[in-house]
Design an enzyme around this catalytic site. Sequence first.
Site, PDB file in Angstrom:
ATOM      1  N   GLY A 176       0.819  -1.217   0.000  1.00  0.00           N
ATOM      2  CA  GLY A 176       0.000   0.000   0.000  1.00  0.00           C
ATOM      3  C   GLY A 176       0.849   1.261   0.000  1.00  0.00           C
TER       4      GLY A 176
ATOM      5  N   GLU B  87      12.629  -4.648  -4.219  1.00  0.00           N
ATOM      6  CA  GLU B  87      11.742  -4.845  -5.370  1.00  0.00           C
ATOM      7  C   GLU B  87      12.519  -4.763  -6.686  1.00  0.00           C
ATOM      8  OE1 GLU B  87       8.457  -2.101  -5.401  1.00  0.00           O
ATOM      9  OE2 GLU B  87       7.318  -3.301  -6.826  1.00  0.00           O
TER      10      GLU B  87
ATOM     11  N   SER C   4      -1.687  -4.064  -6.154  1.00  0.00           N
ATOM     12  CA  SER C   4      -1.702  -5.390  -6.779  1.00  0.00           C
ATOM     13  C   SER C   4      -2.112  -6.449  -5.758  1.00  0.00           C
ATOM     14  CB  SER C   4      -0.312  -5.743  -7.320  1.00  0.00           C
ATOM     15  OG  SER C   4       0.071  -4.806  -8.293  1.00  0.00           O
TER      16      SER C   4
HETATM   17  C1  LIG Z   1       0.904  -2.989 -13.058  1.00  0.00           C
HETATM   18  C2  LIG Z   1       1.126  -2.062 -11.904  1.00  0.00           C
HETATM   19  C3  LIG Z   1       1.119  -2.581 -10.623  1.00  0.00           C
HETATM   20  C4  LIG Z   1       1.306  -1.720  -9.534  1.00  0.00           C
HETATM   21  N1  LIG Z   1       1.244  -2.242  -8.263  1.00  0.00           N
HETATM   22  C5  LIG Z   1       1.365  -1.407  -7.198  1.00  0.00           C
HETATM   23  C6  LIG Z   1       1.230  -1.915  -5.871  1.00  0.00           C
HETATM   24  O1  LIG Z   1       1.021  -3.112  -5.653  1.00  0.00           O
HETATM   25  N2  LIG Z   1       1.317  -1.047  -4.839  1.00  0.00           N
HETATM   26  C7  LIG Z   1       1.559   0.281  -5.027  1.00  0.00           C
HETATM   27  O2  LIG Z   1       1.659   1.010  -4.048  1.00  0.00           O
HETATM   28  N3  LIG Z   1       1.673   0.799  -6.274  1.00  0.00           N
HETATM   29  C8  LIG Z   1       1.575  -0.023  -7.362  1.00  0.00           C
HETATM   30  N4  LIG Z   1       1.689   0.494  -8.636  1.00  0.00           N
HETATM   31  C9  LIG Z   1       1.833   1.930  -8.813  1.00  0.00           C
HETATM   32  C10 LIG Z   1       3.213   2.368  -9.286  1.00  0.00           C
HETATM   33  O3  LIG Z   1       4.136   2.289  -8.243  1.00  0.00           O
HETATM   34  C11 LIG Z   1       3.073   3.813  -9.808  1.00  0.00           C
HETATM   35  O4  LIG Z   1       2.248   3.764 -10.956  1.00  0.00           O
HETATM   36  C12 LIG Z   1       4.405   4.416 -10.173  1.00  0.00           C
HETATM   37  O5  LIG Z   1       5.166   4.659  -9.016  1.00  0.00           O
HETATM   38  C13 LIG Z   1       4.241   5.765 -10.932  1.00  0.00           C
HETATM   39  O6  LIG Z   1       3.414   6.615 -10.218  1.00  0.00           O
HETATM   40  P1  LIG Z   1       2.138   7.307 -10.908  1.00  0.00           P
HETATM   41  O7  LIG Z   1       1.354   6.239 -11.619  1.00  0.00           O
HETATM   42  O8  LIG Z   1       1.436   8.090  -9.858  1.00  0.00           O
HETATM   43  O9  LIG Z   1       2.727   8.267 -12.023  1.00  0.00           O
HETATM   44  P2  LIG Z   1       3.375   9.708 -11.784  1.00  0.00           P
HETATM   45  O10 LIG Z   1       4.314   9.639 -10.633  1.00  0.00           O
HETATM   46  O11 LIG Z   1       2.269  10.706 -11.724  1.00  0.00           O
HETATM   47  O12 LIG Z   1       4.225   9.892 -13.091  1.00  0.00           O
HETATM   48  C14 LIG Z   1       3.637  10.319 -14.339  1.00  0.00           C
HETATM   49  C15 LIG Z   1       4.769  10.488 -15.343  1.00  0.00           C
HETATM   50  O13 LIG Z   1       5.669  11.517 -14.911  1.00  0.00           O
HETATM   51  C16 LIG Z   1       7.006  11.018 -14.846  1.00  0.00           C
HETATM   52  N5  LIG Z   1       7.708  11.600 -13.692  1.00  0.00           N
HETATM   53  C17 LIG Z   1       7.228  11.734 -12.424  1.00  0.00           C
HETATM   54  N6  LIG Z   1       8.151  12.294 -11.632  1.00  0.00           N
HETATM   55  C18 LIG Z   1       9.253  12.511 -12.391  1.00  0.00           C
HETATM   56  C19 LIG Z   1      10.543  13.061 -12.149  1.00  0.00           C
HETATM   57  N7  LIG Z   1      10.883  13.467 -10.930  1.00  0.00           N
HETATM   58  N8  LIG Z   1      11.427  13.133 -13.182  1.00  0.00           N
HETATM   59  C20 LIG Z   1      11.068  12.698 -14.432  1.00  0.00           C
HETATM   60  N9  LIG Z   1       9.852  12.178 -14.728  1.00  0.00           N
HETATM   61  C21 LIG Z   1       8.964  12.082 -13.727  1.00  0.00           C
HETATM   62  C22 LIG Z   1       6.854   9.520 -14.639  1.00  0.00           C
HETATM   63  O14 LIG Z   1       7.997   8.810 -15.085  1.00  0.00           O
HETATM   64  C23 LIG Z   1       5.621   9.223 -15.501  1.00  0.00           C
HETATM   65  O15 LIG Z   1       5.997   9.091 -16.846  1.00  0.00           O
HETATM   66  C24 LIG Z   1       1.511  -0.341  -9.737  1.00  0.00           C
HETATM   67  C25 LIG Z   1       1.528   0.162 -11.053  1.00  0.00           C
HETATM   68  C26 LIG Z   1       1.327  -0.670 -12.114  1.00  0.00           C
HETATM   69  C27 LIG Z   1       1.352  -0.086 -13.503  1.00  0.00           C
END
Ligand SMILES: Cc1cc2nc3c(=O)[nH]c(=O)nc-3n(C[C@H](O)[C@H](O)[C@H](O)COP(=O)(O)OP(=O)(O)OC[C@H]3O[C@@H](n4cnc5c(N)ncnc54)[C@H](O)[C@@H]3O)c2cc1C
Length: 403
Positions: A132, A252, A166
Amino acid sequence: MDLRESAEDLSFRHEVRAFLEDSLGSDFAVVRGRGGPGDERALFDERLAWERHLGAHGWTCVGWPKEHGGRGLSLRQHVIYYEEYARAQGPGRLGHIGEGLLGPTLIAFGTPRQQQRFLPPIVAGDELWCQGYSEPDAGSDLANIATRAERDGDEWTVHGQKVWTSLAHWADWCFVLARTSRDADPERKHRGISYLLVPMRQDGIEIRPIVQVTGDSEFNEVFFDGARTGTDNVVGGVDEGWKVAMGTLAFERGASTLGQQLNFRNELGAITEVARRNGAAADPVMRQRLAQAHIVLEIMRLNALRTLSRGESGTLGREAMIGKLFWATFHRGLGELAIDVLGADATVCGEAGTGTGSGTGYDPNAFQRQFLFSRSDTIYAGSNQIQRNIVGERALGLPREPR
Ligand SMILES: Cc1cc2nc3c(=O)[nH]c(=O)nc-3n(C[C@H](O)[C@H](O)[C@H](O)COP(=O)(O)OP(=O)(O)OC[C@H]3O[C@@H](n4cnc5c(N)ncnc54)[C@H](O)[C@@H]3O)c2cc1C
């Protein structure tokens, strides 16, 4: 360092191979090659029985120290285990979050009581975990979490929302990042976060599945509305959860992915087979792409060996920091290759119920699922952009990104 396999490693390889061949060739044949990314909902009961079978025979948590129920394998044998598991097409592991993330975290940061309470059921395959961390406004910028926990006698109550969680629908427990105090300075928002272990089966937790483009729904929204956990279920101290959270992320992205290339090799083998059958391999450009994929897999294997040769003590060197970026980018490209090999056939899906049983209105085949799911490889466990920041700042020592 001599990278040839020692007699001991070879005999270990044969031992793992014999166990997996025996089990997956008979009682557990039904789970062979099933589950995992894009097929996560498949055969839950059978895969849970598989977890327990592995646990009963000492084949879960093989990299953990013996005193915590593992086999205390060297990094090298750990990778051999992953390779053999992929070679045997072992099913997607239901217990991988407990085994790969929470367990190593508790071994590094947990109290003896927490280790005694939580590690044995992970080893036995009796308790499943979910992670989480992410929230609608906290992904890459994880310190932005808003979920909060408040002390109420000898318990914490948790309020907030997690997303992309997940396997939450199957998990017995969740490790939750929650804010337990707030530093007025926005530059220090990672302070005041605690790492809580929260039981999932209770009032105060609502789990809503998110249907993915694969038709599967391996992740969920999780709403905490007064969910409770004991005060002794804080890992690493109240307000001190950030370092623990970062430790989990390092696990991880670490050793567990070193044997990955054999899974990918299986996929490339299947793609090449179809390319031979449907004539795609007659196209010289396609042949180049197939050969290129083979070459990159070989580089991945050699890089894993290089990482191993520096990390025999169990801690990975800075070479490991490119691992996630490299495999995720390759695997996304492999998904595209699979679709291009299928050609026009890739645009047609089976009807629901005809294929692997995703339970939604359409049923993608294995290549289509691979393509669709692999889009997420460059996002979860740290997006490619974040991985590049890590390589730049921590491996190359470049100036830090402006905050
Ligand atoms: C299949 C899948 C399973 C997952 N399972 C889990 C889970 O079990 N538990 C959990 O907690 N999370 C889970 N996640 C979430 C995952 O950790 C996040 O999607 C990931 O950390 C990106 O965060 P966000 O989706 O909020 O995108 P954002 O952080 O909003 O990013 C959006 C875009 O901006 C870019 N970006 C953001 N900050 C920067 C920076 N500082 N410099 C350059 N580029 C940047 C990113 O690379 C991305 O392209 C899962 C995601 C997926 C796709």
